[in-house]
Write a protein that holds these residues in place. Structure first.
Motif, PDB file in Angstrom:
ATOM      1  N   GLU A 181      12.536   4.065  -0.169  1.00  0.00           N
ATOM      2  CA  GLU A 181      11.413   4.900  -0.888  1.00  0.00           C
ATOM      3  C   GLU A 181      10.364   5.233  -0.387  1.00  0.00           C
ATOM      4  O   GLU A 181       9.102   4.831  -0.655  1.00  0.00           O
ATOM      5  CB  GLU A 181      11.109   4.355  -2.331  1.00  0.00           C
ATOM      6  CG  GLU A 181      12.536   4.352  -3.199  1.00  0.00           C
ATOM      7  CD  GLU A 181      12.469   3.462  -4.292  1.00  0.00           C
ATOM      8  OE1 GLU A 181      11.378   2.599  -4.391  1.00  0.00           O
ATOM      9  OE2 GLU A 181      13.293   3.210  -5.092  1.00  0.00           O
ATOM     10  N   SER A 182      10.205   5.319   0.862  1.00  0.00           N
ATOM     11  CA  SER A 182       8.818   5.604   1.867  1.00  0.00           C
ATOM     12  C   SER A 182       8.083   6.404   1.380  1.00  0.00           C
ATOM     13  O   SER A 182       8.701   7.709   0.787  1.00  0.00           O
ATOM     14  CB  SER A 182       9.452   5.754   3.365  1.00  0.00           C
ATOM     15  OG  SER A 182       8.271   6.256   4.057  1.00  0.00           O
ATOM     16  N   ALA A 195      15.298  -6.187  -1.006  1.00  0.00           N
ATOM     17  CA  ALA A 195      15.368  -7.838  -1.047  1.00  0.00           C
ATOM     18  C   ALA A 195      14.585  -8.124  -2.368  1.00  0.00           C
ATOM     19  O   ALA A 195      13.648  -7.519  -2.987  1.00  0.00           O
ATOM     20  CB  ALA A 195      14.301  -8.304  -0.080  1.00  0.00           C
ATOM     21  N   ASP A 241      15.933  -1.869   3.575  1.00  0.00           N
ATOM     22  CA  ASP A 241      15.052  -1.017   3.417  1.00  0.00           C
ATOM     23  C   ASP A 241      15.687  -0.214   2.072  1.00  0.00           C
ATOM     24  O   ASP A 241      16.555   0.274   2.083  1.00  0.00           O
ATOM     25  CB  ASP A 241      15.013   0.133   4.283  1.00  0.00           C
ATOM     26  CG  ASP A 241      13.972   1.313   3.578  1.00  0.00           C
ATOM     27  OD1 ASP A 241      12.905   1.036   3.016  1.00  0.00           O
ATOM     28  OD2 ASP A 241      14.283   2.535   4.178  1.00  0.00           O
ATOM     29  N   ASN A 270      -2.266  14.557  10.966  1.00  0.00           N
ATOM     30  CA  ASN A 270      -3.117  13.487  11.668  1.00  0.00           C
ATOM     31  C   ASN A 270      -2.267  12.402  12.558  1.00  0.00           C
ATOM     32  O   ASN A 270      -2.908  11.334  12.887  1.00  0.00           O
ATOM     33  CB  ASN A 270      -4.220  12.919  10.894  1.00  0.00           C
ATOM     34  CG  ASN A 270      -3.643  12.124   9.666  1.00  0.00           C
ATOM     35  OD1 ASN A 270      -2.429  11.885   9.525  1.00  0.00           O
ATOM     36  ND2 ASN A 270      -4.519  11.776   8.755  1.00  0.00           N
ATOM     37  N   ILE A 292      -0.326   6.325   8.349  1.00  0.00           N
ATOM     38  CA  ILE A 292       0.841   6.076   9.245  1.00  0.00           C
ATOM     39  C   ILE A 292       0.457   5.294  10.566  1.00  0.00           C
ATOM     40  O   ILE A 292       0.945   4.400  10.993  1.00  0.00           O
ATOM     41  CB  ILE A 292       1.496   7.466   9.465  1.00  0.00           C
ATOM     42  CG1 ILE A 292       2.022   8.224   8.207  1.00  0.00           C
ATOM     43  CG2 ILE A 292       2.631   7.237  10.512  1.00  0.00           C
ATOM     44  CD1 ILE A 292       2.342   9.572   8.204  1.00  0.00           C
ATOM     45  N   THR A 305       2.365  16.339   7.627  1.00  0.00           N
ATOM     46  CA  THR A 305       1.121  15.342   8.026  1.00  0.00           C
ATOM     47  C   THR A 305       0.362  16.101   9.526  1.00  0.00           C
ATOM     48  O   THR A 305       1.521  16.583  10.274  1.00  0.00           O
ATOM     49  CB  THR A 305       1.504  13.991   8.346  1.00  0.00           C
ATOM     50  OG1 THR A 305       0.270  13.302   8.782  1.00  0.00           O
ATOM     51  CG2 THR A 305       2.812  13.864   9.303  1.00  0.00           C
ATOM     52  N   ASP A 348       0.895  -0.126   4.647  1.00  0.00           N
ATOM     53  CA  ASP A 348       0.254  -0.038   3.221  1.00  0.00           C
ATOM     54  C   ASP A 348       0.162  -1.532   2.169  1.00  0.00           C
ATOM     55  O   ASP A 348      -0.813  -1.443   1.823  1.00  0.00           O
ATOM     56  CB  ASP A 348       0.796   0.894   2.312  1.00  0.00           C
ATOM     57  CG  ASP A 348       0.626   2.459   2.766  1.00  0.00           C
ATOM     58  OD1 ASP A 348      -0.078   2.534   3.804  1.00  0.00           O
ATOM     59  OD2 ASP A 348       1.301   3.336   1.999  1.00  0.00           O
TER      60      ASP A 348
END
Ligand code: FAD
Length: 301
Positions: free
Chosen positions: A39-40, A83, A36, A50, A281, A48, A273
């Motif tokens: 940078e999520s 990666a 990873d 919902n 999400i 959030t 995404d």
């Protein structure tokens, strides 16, 4: 980082999609590693409301932390690395280059997400925290009701978003960035029916101010003030590793996948995404559950 034996699955990306996929795979007793780059998009979410299970909402960084804690229960410790290449070797295994090292895996789930195209907004970070700048009316249109809302974006995406936001009983202005002349009569009528005003010029400066809200200064010097501004400038889906291997993508990079979230490349899956679908999400987690289960089943054959 040590050299690892060939993994059952390499998960690239450690947002909600990647971490969900890893938890499923670990619980199927598969060898899995998450890589990873950190940078999520969750890091940008002030709160959030919902995501089910959090009736008072939760801020994105805390949610990400909880997802990581959950994954850690199953021994998943993501490598903080990017990666940079993904290839297939002569035996058909995937080989990813991560921090200059090679990692082999029988399957890959790409969960690399997307990046928002940012407008030049003075003080946007503070504006985001205060709810003056918002990126996703699907996520938080509910919170904007009965306000003065601007949608910044050209014909197509910007126009559709202006109509969507008007559905929350807002006073909406579409900042069309000069694209009004490209809009057909039917769509102009739809905008009018929804009560959407059109500001056709190009914004020269956008500033978030604590009390007044967001001020937009147009090229001709006119100044407009709003409670909320939605930039609708699109997303760049991070799909290069997959398309380089032959996966098919739409013009914005969102990957074409089948009902098991497999791309056109056998053994290469995509979730969240970066894969075709609504950028949410809950969807990322759902994609990941399907992809991880398909990976597990494919390895049983
Ligand atoms: C301001 C804002 C508010 C939002 N509000 C909501 C909301 O209220 N509700 C909702 O459902 N959604 C919301 N979203 C959308 C939500 O954040 C995304 O749908 C979700 O984060 C997608 O998860 P993901 O795992 O696909 O991607 P991400 O969470 O973006 O994670 C992708 C990860 O992959 C990593 N990565 C990328 N390339 C590589 C590589 N080559 N190697 C290694 N790692 C890599 C990235 O660094 C990142 O950490 C919001 C988004 C924004 C920006």
């Amino acid at each position: 980082m040590n050299t690892v034996p060939c993994l059952d699955c390499l998960v690239i990306g450690g947002g909600p999609a990647g971490l969900t996929a890893a938890v499923y795979l670990a619980r199927y007793r598969r060898t899995v590693q998450v890589v990873d780059a950190g940078e999520s998009r969750l890091n940008k979410i002030p709160r959030t409301r919902n995501v089910l299970g959090f009736p008072d909402g939760i801020d994105g960084p805390s949610l990400l932390d909880r997802l990581r804690q959950h994954a850690a229960r199953y021994g998943i410790e993501p490598w903080c690395a990017r990666a940079t290449a993904l290839e297939r070797d002569a035996q058909g295994f995937f080989v990813a280059t991560v921090d200059g090292r090679e990692v082999s895996a029988r399957t890959v789930i790409l969960c690399t997400g997307a990046q928002d195209v940012e407008p030049g907004i003075d003080g946007w970070r503070e504006g985001l925290q205060r709810g003056q700048v918002r990126y996703c009316p699907v996520c938080d249109g509910f919170e904007t009701q009965h306000q003065r809302v601007a949608v910044l974006g050209r014909e197509g995406h910007g126009l559709r978003e202006a109509i969507f936001v008007a559905g929350f009983d807002n006073e909406v202005t579409w900042l069309s960035m000069g694209s009004r002349r490209e809009v057909g009569a039917d769509e102009l009528r739809r905008l009018a029916d929804c009560g959407v005003r059109i500001a056709n010029g190009v914004p020269r400066e956008i500033r978030c101010l604590t009390e007044q809200g967001v001020t937009v200064t147009m090229e001709d010097g006119a100044s407009l003030t709003f409670d909320v501004l939605y930039p609708a400038l699109g997303l760049r889906h991070i799909a290069d590793l997959a398309t380089a291997l032959g996966a098919r993508a739409a013009a914005d990079g969102q990957l074409e996948v089948d009902e098991h979230l497999q791309t056109a490349v056998p053994g290469l899956y995509a979730a969240g995404d970066v894969a075709h679908g609504l950028n949410q999400i809950n969807v990322a987690a759902g994609h990941a559950a399907i992809a991880a289960t398909a990976v597990h089943n494919s390895l049983m054959r």
